[in-house]
Design a protein around this motif. Structure first.
Motif, PDB file in Angstrom:
ATOM      1  N   ILE A  22      10.911  57.935  13.357  1.00 45.51           N
ATOM      2  CA  ILE A  22      12.215  58.578  13.171  1.00 45.51           C
ATOM      3  C   ILE A  22      12.531  58.684  11.675  1.00 45.51           C
ATOM      4  O   ILE A  22      13.015  59.719  11.206  1.00 45.51           O
ATOM      5  CB  ILE A  22      13.318  57.791  13.921  1.00 45.51           C
ATOM      6  CG1 ILE A  22      13.082  57.892  15.434  1.00 45.51           C
ATOM      7  CG2 ILE A  22      14.697  58.313  13.565  1.00 45.51           C
ATOM      8  CD1 ILE A  22      13.938  56.963  16.260  1.00 45.51           C
ATOM      9  N   GLY A  23      12.215  57.615  10.923  1.00 41.97           N
ATOM     10  CA  GLY A  23      12.459  57.647   9.479  1.00 41.97           C
ATOM     11  C   GLY A  23      11.682  58.761   8.799  1.00 41.97           C
ATOM     12  O   GLY A  23      12.247  59.528   8.006  1.00 41.97           O
ATOM     13  N   ILE A 194       7.457  57.644  24.871  1.00 42.58           N
ATOM     14  CA  ILE A 194       8.473  57.444  23.822  1.00 42.58           C
ATOM     15  C   ILE A 194       8.680  58.750  23.035  1.00 42.58           C
ATOM     16  O   ILE A 194       9.811  59.153  22.758  1.00 42.58           O
ATOM     17  CB  ILE A 194       8.080  56.277  22.886  1.00 42.58           C
ATOM     18  CG1 ILE A 194       8.053  54.966  23.677  1.00 42.58           C
ATOM     19  CG2 ILE A 194       9.053  56.153  21.725  1.00 42.58           C
ATOM     20  CD1 ILE A 194       7.568  53.769  22.880  1.00 42.58           C
ATOM     21  N   TYR A 195       7.572  59.424  22.707  1.00 42.08           N
ATOM     22  CA  TYR A 195       7.708  60.714  22.016  1.00 42.08           C
ATOM     23  C   TYR A 195       8.510  61.699  22.875  1.00 42.08           C
ATOM     24  O   TYR A 195       9.374  62.429  22.377  1.00 42.08           O
ATOM     25  CB  TYR A 195       6.329  61.315  21.714  1.00 42.08           C
ATOM     26  CG  TYR A 195       5.702  60.787  20.443  1.00 42.08           C
ATOM     27  CD1 TYR A 195       6.226  61.104  19.192  1.00 42.08           C
ATOM     28  CD2 TYR A 195       4.575  59.976  20.488  1.00 42.08           C
ATOM     29  CE1 TYR A 195       5.657  60.626  18.031  1.00 42.08           C
ATOM     30  CE2 TYR A 195       3.989  59.490  19.333  1.00 42.08           C
ATOM     31  CZ  TYR A 195       4.534  59.819  18.109  1.00 42.08           C
ATOM     32  OH  TYR A 195       3.966  59.346  16.968  1.00 42.08           O
ATOM     33  N   TYR A 196       8.205  61.696  24.178  1.00 42.00           N
ATOM     34  CA  TYR A 196       8.888  62.624  25.081  1.00 42.00           C
ATOM     35  C   TYR A 196      10.386  62.336  25.112  1.00 42.00           C
ATOM     36  O   TYR A 196      11.206  63.256  25.023  1.00 42.00           O
ATOM     37  CB  TYR A 196       8.281  62.484  26.480  1.00 42.00           C
ATOM     38  CG  TYR A 196       8.858  63.419  27.499  1.00 42.00           C
ATOM     39  CD1 TYR A 196       8.709  64.796  27.364  1.00 42.00           C
ATOM     40  CD2 TYR A 196       9.545  62.936  28.604  1.00 42.00           C
ATOM     41  CE1 TYR A 196       9.236  65.657  28.302  1.00 42.00           C
ATOM     42  CE2 TYR A 196      10.066  63.789  29.551  1.00 42.00           C
ATOM     43  CZ  TYR A 196       9.910  65.152  29.395  1.00 42.00           C
ATOM     44  OH  TYR A 196      10.433  66.002  30.331  1.00 42.00           O
ATOM     45  N   VAL A 197      10.717  61.033  25.212  1.00 39.29           N
ATOM     46  CA  VAL A 197      12.133  60.657  25.259  1.00 39.29           C
ATOM     47  C   VAL A 197      12.833  61.075  23.958  1.00 39.29           C
ATOM     48  O   VAL A 197      13.928  61.641  23.980  1.00 39.29           O
ATOM     49  CB  VAL A 197      12.275  59.137  25.503  1.00 39.29           C
ATOM     50  CG1 VAL A 197      13.706  58.672  25.227  1.00 39.29           C
ATOM     51  CG2 VAL A 197      11.882  58.805  26.931  1.00 39.29           C
ATOM     52  N   ILE A 201      15.371  63.833  25.160  1.00 37.01           N
ATOM     53  CA  ILE A 201      16.665  63.217  25.444  1.00 37.01           C
ATOM     54  C   ILE A 201      17.524  63.121  24.193  1.00 37.01           C
ATOM     55  O   ILE A 201      18.741  63.151  24.263  1.00 37.01           O
ATOM     56  CB  ILE A 201      16.456  61.845  26.139  1.00 37.01           C
ATOM     57  CG1 ILE A 201      15.677  62.112  27.421  1.00 37.01           C
ATOM     58  CG2 ILE A 201      17.771  61.139  26.409  1.00 37.01           C
ATOM     59  CD1 ILE A 201      15.483  60.958  28.325  1.00 37.01           C
ATOM     60  N   ALA A 202      16.877  63.054  23.016  1.00 37.60           N
ATOM     61  CA  ALA A 202      17.684  62.941  21.799  1.00 37.60           C
ATOM     62  C   ALA A 202      17.699  64.247  20.999  1.00 37.60           C
ATOM     63  O   ALA A 202      18.747  64.864  20.801  1.00 37.60           O
ATOM     64  CB  ALA A 202      17.158  61.800  20.943  1.00 37.60           C
ATOM     65  N   TRP A 209      23.275  71.481  20.944  1.00 37.34           N
ATOM     66  CA  TRP A 209      24.692  71.304  20.624  1.00 37.34           C
ATOM     67  C   TRP A 209      25.012  72.031  19.319  1.00 37.34           C
ATOM     68  O   TRP A 209      26.042  72.711  19.205  1.00 37.34           O
ATOM     69  CB  TRP A 209      24.983  69.804  20.521  1.00 37.34           C
ATOM     70  CG  TRP A 209      26.361  69.464  20.059  1.00 37.34           C
ATOM     71  CD1 TRP A 209      27.497  69.539  20.806  1.00 37.34           C
ATOM     72  CD2 TRP A 209      26.747  69.019  18.761  1.00 37.34           C
ATOM     73  NE1 TRP A 209      28.576  69.155  20.046  1.00 37.34           N
ATOM     74  CE2 TRP A 209      28.156  68.834  18.789  1.00 37.34           C
ATOM     75  CE3 TRP A 209      26.058  68.740  17.580  1.00 37.34           C
ATOM     76  CZ2 TRP A 209      28.861  68.403  17.676  1.00 37.34           C
ATOM     77  CZ3 TRP A 209      26.764  68.307  16.483  1.00 37.34           C
ATOM     78  CH2 TRP A 209      28.147  68.142  16.534  1.00 37.34           C
ATOM     79  N   LEU A 210      24.087  71.925  18.332  1.00 35.26           N
ATOM     80  CA  LEU A 210      24.287  72.644  17.069  1.00 35.26           C
ATOM     81  C   LEU A 210      24.332  74.145  17.296  1.00 35.26           C
ATOM     82  O   LEU A 210      25.156  74.846  16.709  1.00 35.26           O
ATOM     83  CB  LEU A 210      23.150  72.316  16.095  1.00 35.26           C
ATOM     84  CG  LEU A 210      23.207  71.009  15.320  1.00 35.26           C
ATOM     85  CD1 LEU A 210      22.059  70.961  14.321  1.00 35.26           C
ATOM     86  CD2 LEU A 210      24.535  70.877  14.585  1.00 35.26           C
TER      87      LEU A 210
END
Lengths: 221, 224
Positions: A22-23, A194-197, A201-202, A209-210
């Protein structure tokens, strides 16, 4: 070892790798965004001193492979006296590569604003920077955001490459766990999940939304 | 500071060119598999059964939103765990075919949706069969819409092939790594890889743009 035991033991490690992913992604996205805007605008310039370098940069980074660029920055630049950490090399390669793709999106977005908008802005005696800031740029957002969303997801996926220059991201941690346990299905399967989530999802809902926000802003204006 | 050595460049050039052949082969075979897989995945989302459509859709989304590199490792390491012997080359082709197949399925879907509904209605009014409608009316119109996307992914696959080096496919990047390890010179091999990619992908991209223009012109001129 059951899958639950596997998760109990290795999920914290994978999660710390995911934090690094993520960083890298956030830093690379910011760099790519800055490069996209700068080079997208330069590409539109009628002045060759701006347009030429922008074209060369964009074609070069789009024409070669991200992994080659990454290796070049990490392994060849030190030979020329510039040593960068894996994290910085990764962010730089991702930012430069995706910035080149992003610049083309920015160019397309600005070009797709109807000519009449420019003419009307000029007729209202707005300065060039005012025309850009309050007339043209706001209208490019709804056009630019869908391809930008695609590109951002691609960037998240591409961050996995930084593992190959030993930045300790999710992929790197997964490789380490795989090398010690040989539980490949569990390890890489969990990493994929985890990559998929992160993407589904994030990241993707946030980008949608943007898009909605941008469309609404222009509709109101 | 390291100086560029031309003698070394020419010394390794034959091996680099040989590896370029492997890279092109990997990209070509991977693309052909992806073209077919894409078709299957697209049709899999247009079946009469809603459950199948949703399952295929989710599988496509999953593959599209996870990294190719992780998938490559997954296929390469997991198959032996279940007793399947899969060489690096076969794992690579399988993964590239699946990964880019999902992208191509989206290209096909977009192209089919780009053919106006009226075309279908007119064919039904003329009592054409579904197969005939696809073959003579819909596909010829969908093809030029799909072509730019299909071309992009051909170049896209080509540019992703360096990843195959990580599981040991002897393509360009793998050879550059090996040369670097043998000679402790990384400047020339890695720089050459970059330039070889550039001199292949730029003309290909330009050629594809010409092809698109030619096809759309031909379509425009030949429709009845």
């Amino acid at each position: 070892m059951s899958y639950w035991e596997f998760l109990a033991e290795y999920l914290p490690k994978l999660a710390s790798g995911a934090l690094m992913t993520i960083g890298v992604m956030i830093c690379a996205t910011l760099l790519a965004a800055a490069i996209s805007i700068l080079f997208g605008l330069m590409r539109l310039s009628r002045n060759w001193a701006f347009q030429g370098p922008a074209t060369v940069y964009i074609e070069f980074f789009r024409g070669t492979s991200l992994l080659v660029q990454l290796y070049w920055i990490y392994y060849v630049l030190p030979l020329m006296g510039l040593t960068l950490t894996p994290f910085v090399s990764g962010v730089l390669a991702l930012g430069l590569n995706f910035g080149a793709y992003g610049a083309e999106i920015v160019r397309g977005g600005i070009q797709s604003v109807p000519r009449g908008q420019w003419e009307a802005a000029r007729a209202l005696n707005l300065s060039v920077s005012q025309q850009m800031r309050s007339i043209i740029i706001p209208q490019t957002f709804p056009i630019v955001l869908p391809p930008v969303a695609n590109l951002t997801v691609e960037l998240l996926k591409a961050t996995a490459l930084v593992a190959l220059i030993s930045a300790v991201d999710l992929m790197f941690v997964a490789k380490q766990i795989n090398a010690t346990t040989w539980l490949s299905a569990q390890t890489f399967g969990t990493a994929l999940l985890i990559y998929y989530v992160m993407a589904r999802i994030a990241l993707i809902p946030f980008l949608r939304w943007l898009e909605v926000l941008a469309a609404r802003k222009v509709g109101k204006a | 500071m390291m100086e560029w050595r031309w003698d070394f460049t020419f010394e390794i050039l034959p091996r680099m060119l040989w590896a370029t052949g492997n890279t092109l082969l990997a990209a070509g075979v991977g693309y052909l598999i992806a073209v077919v897989v894409g078709l299957v995945l697209m049709l899999g989302q247009r079946t009469p059964s809603r459950i199948i459509n949703v399952l295929v859709r989710e599988a496509v989304e999953f593959i599209r939103s996870t990294p190719l590199l992780v998938q490559l490792f997954f296929v390469f390491f997991v198959a032996p765990q279940f007793g399947i012997k899969l060489s690096a080359w076969n794992s690579a082709m399988l993964t590239i075919g699946l990964h880019f197949g999902t992208y191509l399925s989206e290209v096909y879907r977009g192209a089919l949706e780009g053919v106006p509904k009226g075309q279908w209605e007119a064919c039904r009014a003329l009592n054409f069969s579904t197969a005939y409608t696809y073959r003579r009316v819909v596909l010829p119109q969908a093809f030029p819409i799909a072509l730019p996307g299909m071309g992009n992914y051909l170049v896209g696959i080509f540019k992703e092939t360096p990843l195959l080096a990580t599981i040991g496919v002897a393509e360009l990047m793998h050879t550059a790594n090996a040369l670097g390890a043998e000679t402790y010179r990384y400047l020339e091999p890695y720089t050459m890889v970059g330039f070889i990619f550039l001199i292949i992908s730029l003309p290909t991209a330009m050629g594809l743009r010409r092809l698109e223009a030619a096809v759309s012109r031909a379509q425009g001129n030949t429709h009845l």
